[in-house]
Design a protein around this motif. Structure first.
Motif, PDB file in Angstrom:
ATOM      1  N   UNK A 520       0.438  -1.497  -0.108  1.00 29.02           N
ATOM      2  CA  UNK A 520      -0.037   0.175  -0.123  1.00 29.02           C
ATOM      3  C   UNK A 520       0.680   1.195  -0.227  1.00 29.02           C
ATOM      4  N   UNK A 521       1.808   1.620   0.698  1.00 24.02           N
ATOM      5  CA  UNK A 521       2.670   2.077   0.879  1.00 24.02           C
ATOM      6  C   UNK A 521       3.628   2.923  -0.754  1.00 24.02           C
ATOM      7  N   UNK A 522       3.500   1.439  -0.587  1.00 20.83           N
ATOM      8  CA  UNK A 522       4.362   1.812  -2.772  1.00 20.83           C
ATOM      9  C   UNK A 522       3.323   2.359  -3.349  1.00 20.83           C
ATOM     10  N   UNK A 523       2.402   1.961  -3.100  1.00 18.59           N
ATOM     11  CA  UNK A 523       1.191   2.300  -4.535  1.00 18.59           C
ATOM     12  C   UNK A 523       0.753   3.756  -3.696  1.00 18.59           C
ATOM     13  N   UNK A 524       0.733   4.699  -3.058  1.00 12.83           N
ATOM     14  CA  UNK A 524       0.805   5.703  -2.215  1.00 12.83           C
ATOM     15  C   UNK A 524       1.736   7.097  -2.845  1.00 12.83           C
ATOM     16  N   UNK A 525       3.671   6.033  -2.675  1.00  8.42           N
ATOM     17  CA  UNK A 525       4.423   6.856  -3.410  1.00  8.42           C
ATOM     18  C   UNK A 525       4.653   7.180  -4.934  1.00  8.42           C
ATOM     19  N   UNK A 526       3.509   6.239  -5.539  1.00  5.70           N
ATOM     20  CA  UNK A 526       3.223   5.967  -6.896  1.00  5.70           C
ATOM     21  C   UNK A 526       2.235   7.005  -7.133  1.00  5.70           C
ATOM     22  N   UNK A 527       1.424   7.075  -6.286  1.00 10.60           N
ATOM     23  CA  UNK A 527       0.467   8.305  -6.615  1.00 10.60           C
ATOM     24  C   UNK A 527       1.248   9.273  -6.306  1.00 10.60           C
ATOM     25  N   UNK A 528       1.499   9.248  -5.505  1.00 14.30           N
ATOM     26  CA  UNK A 528       2.367  11.108  -5.360  1.00 14.30           C
ATOM     27  C   UNK A 528       3.039  11.620  -5.445  1.00 14.30           C
ATOM     28  N   UNK A 529       4.089  10.567  -6.830  1.00 14.33           N
ATOM     29  CA  UNK A 529       4.691  10.956  -8.024  1.00 14.33           C
ATOM     30  C   UNK A 529       4.050  11.083  -9.001  1.00 14.33           C
ATOM     31  N   UNK A 530       2.708  10.333  -9.609  1.00 14.36           N
ATOM     32  CA  UNK A 530       2.702  10.291 -10.164  1.00 14.36           C
ATOM     33  C   UNK A 530       2.019  12.201 -10.828  1.00 14.36           C
ATOM     34  N   UNK A 531       2.349  12.544 -11.648  1.00 13.73           N
ATOM     35  CA  UNK A 531       2.672  14.151 -12.290  1.00 13.73           C
ATOM     36  C   UNK A 531       2.570  15.490 -10.551  1.00 13.73           C
ATOM     37  N   UNK A 532       2.553  16.312 -12.287  1.00 12.83           N
ATOM     38  CA  UNK A 532       2.910  17.336 -11.029  1.00 12.83           C
ATOM     39  C   UNK A 532       1.662  17.959  -9.915  1.00 12.83           C
ATOM     40  N   UNK A 533       1.624  18.702  -9.459  1.00 11.94           N
ATOM     41  CA  UNK A 533       0.621  19.355  -8.439  1.00 11.94           C
ATOM     42  C   UNK A 533       0.965  20.487  -7.259  1.00 11.94           C
ATOM     43  N   UNK A 534       0.287  20.927  -6.610  1.00  8.79           N
ATOM     44  CA  UNK A 534       0.025  22.036  -5.521  1.00  8.79           C
ATOM     45  C   UNK A 534       0.238  20.926  -3.894  1.00  8.79           C
ATOM     46  N   UNK A 535       1.240  21.091  -3.393  1.00 11.91           N
ATOM     47  CA  UNK A 535       0.476  20.016  -2.283  1.00 11.91           C
ATOM     48  C   UNK A 535      -0.480  19.430  -2.287  1.00 11.91           C
ATOM     49  N   UNK A 536      -1.636  20.363  -1.936  1.00 11.93           N
ATOM     50  CA  UNK A 536      -3.471  20.219  -1.674  1.00 11.93           C
ATOM     51  C   UNK A 536      -3.383  19.054  -2.235  1.00 11.93           C
ATOM     52  N   UNK A 537      -2.761  18.872  -3.927  1.00 11.73           N
ATOM     53  CA  UNK A 537      -2.962  18.459  -4.712  1.00 11.73           C
ATOM     54  C   UNK A 537      -2.527  16.872  -4.401  1.00 11.73           C
ATOM     55  N   UNK A 538      -0.829  16.720  -4.226  1.00 10.76           N
ATOM     56  CA  UNK A 538      -0.489  15.629  -4.405  1.00 10.76           C
ATOM     57  C   UNK A 538      -1.040  14.921  -2.896  1.00 10.76           C
TER      58      UNK A 538
END
Ligand code: ADP
Ligand code: MG
Length: 601
Positions: A520-538
């Motif tokens: 799950x943590x890997x999946x979450x990191x992947x989502x966080x790294x998936x594209x740019x965006x403001x802190x809120x968006x990440x």
């Protein structure tokens, strides 16, 4: 010999008419708008048709009318009383201003125009008859105050345009649409539309939006709407939009947008409305929206196209932002969840008729976690163990973890669970006898997301692990982690470097210990790294992924008790009808819809 020549008046007027008058509905639009501009309180529209097409259009108003000479002058091209200088174009407040409509319509039809000036001493009205642009008569007649215009033989001298007219029902539907739009943005005027002498549509000029919406769409439809109102930046916005959970459409035919009283089509504004819905809007679906947008007329350029349906806004981005904010605010205010004023709760509003205790209720309600959860050392659940467990027992644990303790019981309406189908959908009924189908995965995701969101950035977002969990990371993850640490901490994850490619997970979001699984943590990191965006968006991407991973999947048998608890939690969320990704959680088959399916009436 020279080949270039100036066109004669008749040809010019036919070209102009081609732009303004595309079909019968354009005639109706121009004439009705003239009546609105003339301060009419009541406007009567008559349409006649036979097999050959629309044969007659009449519009009668009780507006200011005109005197004898103006009645004729109004038919000259570029004759208008609405503007006089170039500067006037910068602040148009009337629907018309180009002085083209009467001249254009008279060029391609047979017109009988009767008008008497409001409050004039003379007993006589003026009557002007024009056929194909040619004056037949201009005489004094007896008539009441106001204006009445009859159009016959439309397009009789423009065969090309006549050929392009569609079937009578199609042309009529355009006429209805046009009249409805004008009535919706002119609610203080009463409109009557007759077709072949029969009344088809009527509004009463009460000024109330719901009244006109009910006249157009029926009274049950207006119950599916929620009000929007307020000032946002340079813009004042008033109107009604579909409340979440009500029927949406796959087309945007129900956008009724009036800018300073003028019905307009604007992709930008439609986009802004959808943005305002955000995740409340299922993918590919459109709400209905009736919005009056009022702003400084100098900010609006209506002189873009002869039909004036298109406009340009000088501060377009700001206006779009305002519309988006207005919609968002309307949907996220408590009153979304209470029935529309003056209406008995409908099927959907029954489902939505609960009130929330405070703007952020989950904060307080989640703190009282059952002891069994708090006491459990999280790393005890590795990914393997989770899948290895009997589904019912594991599910029970997952559901318990989302138990929110003190729920505002009083007003929440929770449908009664009947059973489960396909190990995926919960069947339930409400008090009105409607059938409710809930996607258990989507529902649980909504619950989880709301809880994660409520706790994010608070001191209570994470639960510390008794035994910190080592996790081996990829090069890419290690490179990005220092930048993500803060966002992850808001979500409840505390991660610290430990060895070369190993980090320690010190805490995970409090709502579910499943979120401690390395996978799950890997999946979450992947989502966080998936594209740019403001802190809120990440952060939002992180929370959505966490919600998705922490929940009951489809294909899981649930007990009645578990399902009942899930529904209770779902109904307590702020947006029960869509999952964080915007898919619906709930489908309602109303009693009346069922009756329709069985051909009962
Ligand atoms: P516009 O509306 O752009 O001014 P039109 O050709 O539609 O141009 O109308 C010309 C003029 O005729 C209007 O400016 C107005 O003064 C007058 N007029 C048209 N229809 C009406 C009406 N129903 N009642 C009073 N005046 C009217
Ligand atoms: Mg006009």
């Amino acid at each position: 010999m020279s080949k270039v020549r100036i066109l004669d008046e008749e040809t010019i007027s036919h070209i102009a008419a081609g732009e303004v008058v595309e079909r019968a509905a354009s005639v109706v639009k121009e004439l009705v708008e003239n009546a609105v501009d003339a301060d009419a309180r009541s406007i009567r529209i008559g349409i006649s048709a036979d097999k050959t097409g629309i044969t007659r259009i009449s519009v009668t108003d009780d507006g200011v009318g005109m005197d004898f000479d103006d009645a004729l002058l109004a038919f000259r091209q570029h004759a208008t009383s609405k503007i006089s200088r170039p500067e006037d174009l910068d602040g148009i407040t009337t629907l018309g201003f180009r002085g083209e409509a009467l001249a254009s319509i008279a060029a391609i039809s047979k017109v009988t125009f009767t008008t008497k000036e409001r409050g004039s001493a003379s007993p006589e009205a003026a009557r002007v008859v024009i056929h194909g642009g040619e004056l037949i008569s201009h005489a004094a007649v007896g008539a009441p105050e106001g204006t009445s215009i009859i159009i016959e033989a439309l397009f009789y001298n423009t065969p090309a345009r006549r050929k392009f007219q569609k079937s009578v029902p199609t042309e009529l539907s355009h006429v209805y649409d046009m009249v409805e739009r004008i009535a919706l943005s002119n609610r203080h005027i009463s409109f009557v539309l007759l077709y072949n002498g029969k009344e088809r549509f009527q509004t009463f000029g009460t000024g109330s939006y719901p009244d006109v919406i009910a006249a157009v769409f029926g009274s049950s439809f207006s119950k599916e709407l929620t009000p929007v109102s307020g000032s946002f930046g340079p813009v004042k916005i008033d109107g009604w939009i579909t409340r979440p959970g009500s029927e949406m459409k796959t087309t945007q035919t129900r956008f009724y947008l009036a800018v300073n009283g003028r019905q307009v089509t604007s992709r930008q504004l439609q986009w802004a409305i959808r943005e305002g819905y955000g995740t409340l809007l299922p993918k590919g679906m459109f709400p209905a929206a009736f919005l009056d947008i009022t702003l400084d007329p100098r900010e609006v350029d209506v002189n873009v196209h002869p039909t004036k349906r298109e406009i340009r806004l000088s501060r377009e981005r700001e206006v779009m932002r305002s519309v988006q904010d207005a919609v968002y605010q309307a949907l996220h205010e408590e009153r979304v969840f209470s029935p529309a004023p003056g209406h008995k709760p409908s099927v959907c509003s029954r489902l939505t008729s609960f009130s929330l205790p405070s703007p952020a209720p989950a904060h307080d309600s989640v703190t009282t976690l059952p002891a069994e959860i708090v006491g459990e050392p999280v790393p005890a659940y590795s990914a393997k163990q989770v899948t290895g467990q009997a589904p019912l027992k594991q599910t029970e644990k997952q559901l318990r973890r989302t138990e929110t303790g003190e729920l505002p019981e009083t007003d929440i309406f929770v449908p009664e669970v009947l059973g489960q189908i396909g190990d995926t959908y919960i069947l339930a009924k409400n008090e009105s006898g409607d059938l409710i189908v809930v996607d258990q995965h989507a529902a649980h995701e909504r619950i989880m997301y709301d809880q994660l969101l409520a706790r994010a950035s608070s001191a209570e977002s994470g639960q510390e692990l008794i035994v910190p969990l080592p996790i081996t990371l990829s090069k890419k993850e290690i490179a990005a982690l220092p930048d993500l640490q803060e966002v992850l901490a808001s979500a409840g994850y505390l991660l610290e470097p430990f060895g070369k490619d190993v980090w320690m997970v010190r805490s995970v979001p409090v709502v579910s210990s499943t979120l401690g699984d390395p996978e799950v943590i890997h999946a979450i990191l992947e989502a966080a790294l998936d594209g740019v965006g403001s802190t809120d968006e990440v952060l939002d991407r992180v929370l959505k992924t966490a919600a998705c991973r922490a929940v009951v999947k489809g294909n899981t048998p649930l007990t009645i008790e578990q399902m009942q608890r899930l529904l209770r939690q779902l109904m307590a969320t702020r947006s029960p009808y869509t999952c964080p990704h915007g898919r619906p959680t709930t489908v309602v088959l109303s009693k009346s819809r069922l009756a329709g399916m069985f051909l009962r009436t």
